[in-house]
Design a protein around this motif. Structure first.
Motif, PDB file in Angstrom:
ATOM      1  N   ARG A  93      -0.922   3.021   5.898  1.00 44.61           N
ATOM      2  CA  ARG A  93      -0.349   4.314   5.468  1.00 44.61           C
ATOM      3  C   ARG A  93       0.801   4.100   4.492  1.00 44.61           C
ATOM      4  NH1 ARG A  93      -1.964   8.866   7.594  1.00 44.61           N
ATOM      5  NH2 ARG A  93      -3.048   8.955   9.577  1.00 44.61           N
ATOM      6  N   ALA A  94       1.650   3.129   4.762  1.00 44.27           N
ATOM      7  CA  ALA A  94       2.791   2.860   3.881  1.00 44.27           C
ATOM      8  C   ALA A  94       2.310   2.419   2.494  1.00 44.27           C
ATOM      9  CB  ALA A  94       3.693   1.795   4.500  1.00 44.27           C
ATOM     10  N   ARG A  95       1.296   1.578   2.442  1.00 39.11           N
ATOM     11  CA  ARG A  95       0.752   1.143   1.146  1.00 39.11           C
ATOM     12  C   ARG A  95       0.188   2.306   0.348  1.00 39.11           C
ATOM     13  NH1 ARG A  95      -1.367  -3.027   4.231  1.00 39.11           N
ATOM     14  NH2 ARG A  95      -3.441  -2.081   4.198  1.00 39.11           N
ATOM     15  N   ARG A  96      -0.330   3.289   1.036  1.00 36.33           N
ATOM     16  CA  ARG A  96      -0.909   4.462   0.358  1.00 36.33           C
ATOM     17  C   ARG A  96       0.130   5.529   0.061  1.00 36.33           C
ATOM     18  NH1 ARG A  96      -6.716   5.996   2.274  1.00 36.33           N
ATOM     19  NH2 ARG A  96      -6.149   7.484   0.709  1.00 36.33           N
ATOM     20  N   GLY A  97       1.386   5.290   0.460  1.00 36.17           N
ATOM     21  CA  GLY A  97       2.443   6.261   0.213  1.00 36.17           C
ATOM     22  C   GLY A  97       2.429   7.438   1.167  1.00 36.17           C
ATOM     23  N   GLN A  98       1.751   7.309   2.286  1.00 34.66           N
ATOM     24  CA  GLN A  98       1.673   8.383   3.274  1.00 34.66           C
ATOM     25  C   GLN A  98       2.847   8.289   4.247  1.00 34.66           C
ATOM     26  OE1 GLN A  98      -2.147   7.948   5.132  1.00 34.66           O
ATOM     27  NE2 GLN A  98      -3.261   8.676   3.338  1.00 34.66           N
ATOM     28  N   ALA A  99       3.091   9.372   4.938  1.00 33.51           N
ATOM     29  CA  ALA A  99       4.151   9.392   5.946  1.00 33.51           C
ATOM     30  C   ALA A  99       3.805   8.423   7.067  1.00 33.51           C
ATOM     31  CB  ALA A  99       4.316  10.798   6.508  1.00 33.51           C
ATOM     32  N   VAL A 100       4.799   7.675   7.505  1.00 27.77           N
ATOM     33  CA  VAL A 100       4.632   6.716   8.596  1.00 27.77           C
ATOM     34  C   VAL A 100       5.566   7.138   9.722  1.00 27.77           C
ATOM     35  CG1 VAL A 100       4.852   4.305   9.278  1.00 27.77           C
ATOM     36  CG2 VAL A 100       4.061   4.875   6.973  1.00 27.77           C
ATOM     37  N   PHE A 101       4.992   7.344  10.905  1.00 21.96           N
ATOM     38  CA  PHE A 101       5.767   7.713  12.075  1.00 21.96           C
ATOM     39  C   PHE A 101       6.054   6.480  12.915  1.00 21.96           C
ATOM     40  CE2 PHE A 101       3.713  11.704  10.961  1.00 21.96           C
ATOM     41  CZ  PHE A 101       4.804  12.552  10.951  1.00 21.96           C
ATOM     42  N   ARG A 102       6.916   6.638  13.882  1.00 23.98           N
ATOM     43  CA  ARG A 102       7.278   5.508  14.732  1.00 23.98           C
ATOM     44  C   ARG A 102       6.074   4.928  15.459  1.00 23.98           C
ATOM     45  NH1 ARG A 102      13.229   5.500  16.110  1.00 23.98           N
ATOM     46  NH2 ARG A 102      14.023   7.183  14.837  1.00 23.98           N
ATOM     47  N   ILE A 103       5.124   5.751  15.850  1.00 24.90           N
ATOM     48  CA  ILE A 103       3.961   5.238  16.572  1.00 24.90           C
ATOM     49  C   ILE A 103       3.109   4.334  15.681  1.00 24.90           C
ATOM     50  CG2 ILE A 103       2.347   7.123  16.127  1.00 24.90           C
ATOM     51  CD1 ILE A 103       1.545   6.781  19.171  1.00 24.90           C
ATOM     52  N   ASP A 104       3.345   4.389  14.380  1.00 21.22           N
ATOM     53  CA  ASP A 104       2.635   3.532  13.439  1.00 21.22           C
ATOM     54  C   ASP A 104       3.279   2.154  13.355  1.00 21.22           C
ATOM     55  OD1 ASP A 104       0.924   5.644  12.793  1.00 21.22           O
ATOM     56  OD2 ASP A 104       2.229   6.350  11.201  1.00 21.22           O
TER      57      ASP A 104
END
Length: 125
Positions: A93-104
């Protein structure tokens, strides 16, 4: 062979539970974005994992792993594997620029899966 299938089923239950929970977080959290206390977040993920474990008992009331020894292995291994999967999902998700939550992350994904596994370990028939 049977115990591998049983471990895989327990692992899939934890991953599906975390993925559904993560999807729900992404869908409702956007309007409320702000940082929270990491210890409270850890407690929250632990409680949500336990709640999902309770719900899973309603749907699947019996152990999927039949051997007592392999249930202990399952209690240790599958939360670790689920945490690793959540960390990979977070990195993706981080590589795609998406929101990352703590559970990630590994730690919060592990806490969620461990509490789910503990509830199933203790109360499944």
């Amino acid at each position: 062979m049977e115990f591998i299938v049983e471990l895989l089923l327990e692992f899939l239950l934890q991953i599906v539970g975390e993925a559904l929970f993560e999807l729900g977080l992404h869908s409702v959290a956007e309007p409320f974005r702000r940082e929270s206390n990491p210890w409270l977040a850890a407690l929250g993920y632990t409680l949500f994992g336990a709640a999902f474990g309770g719900i899973s008992l309603w749907l699947l009331p019996h152990h999927m792993v039949t051997s007592a020894l392999w249930r202990w292995v399952n209690l240790i291994v599958t939360p670790l594997a689920a945490g690793l999967c959540m960390a990979q999902l977070g990195a993706w998700r981080a590589r795609r620029g998406q929101a990352v939550f703590r559970i990630d992350s590994f730690a919060y994904g592990y806490l969620f899966a461990l509490s789910l596994a503990v509830v199933r370990f203790v109360w499944a028939g």
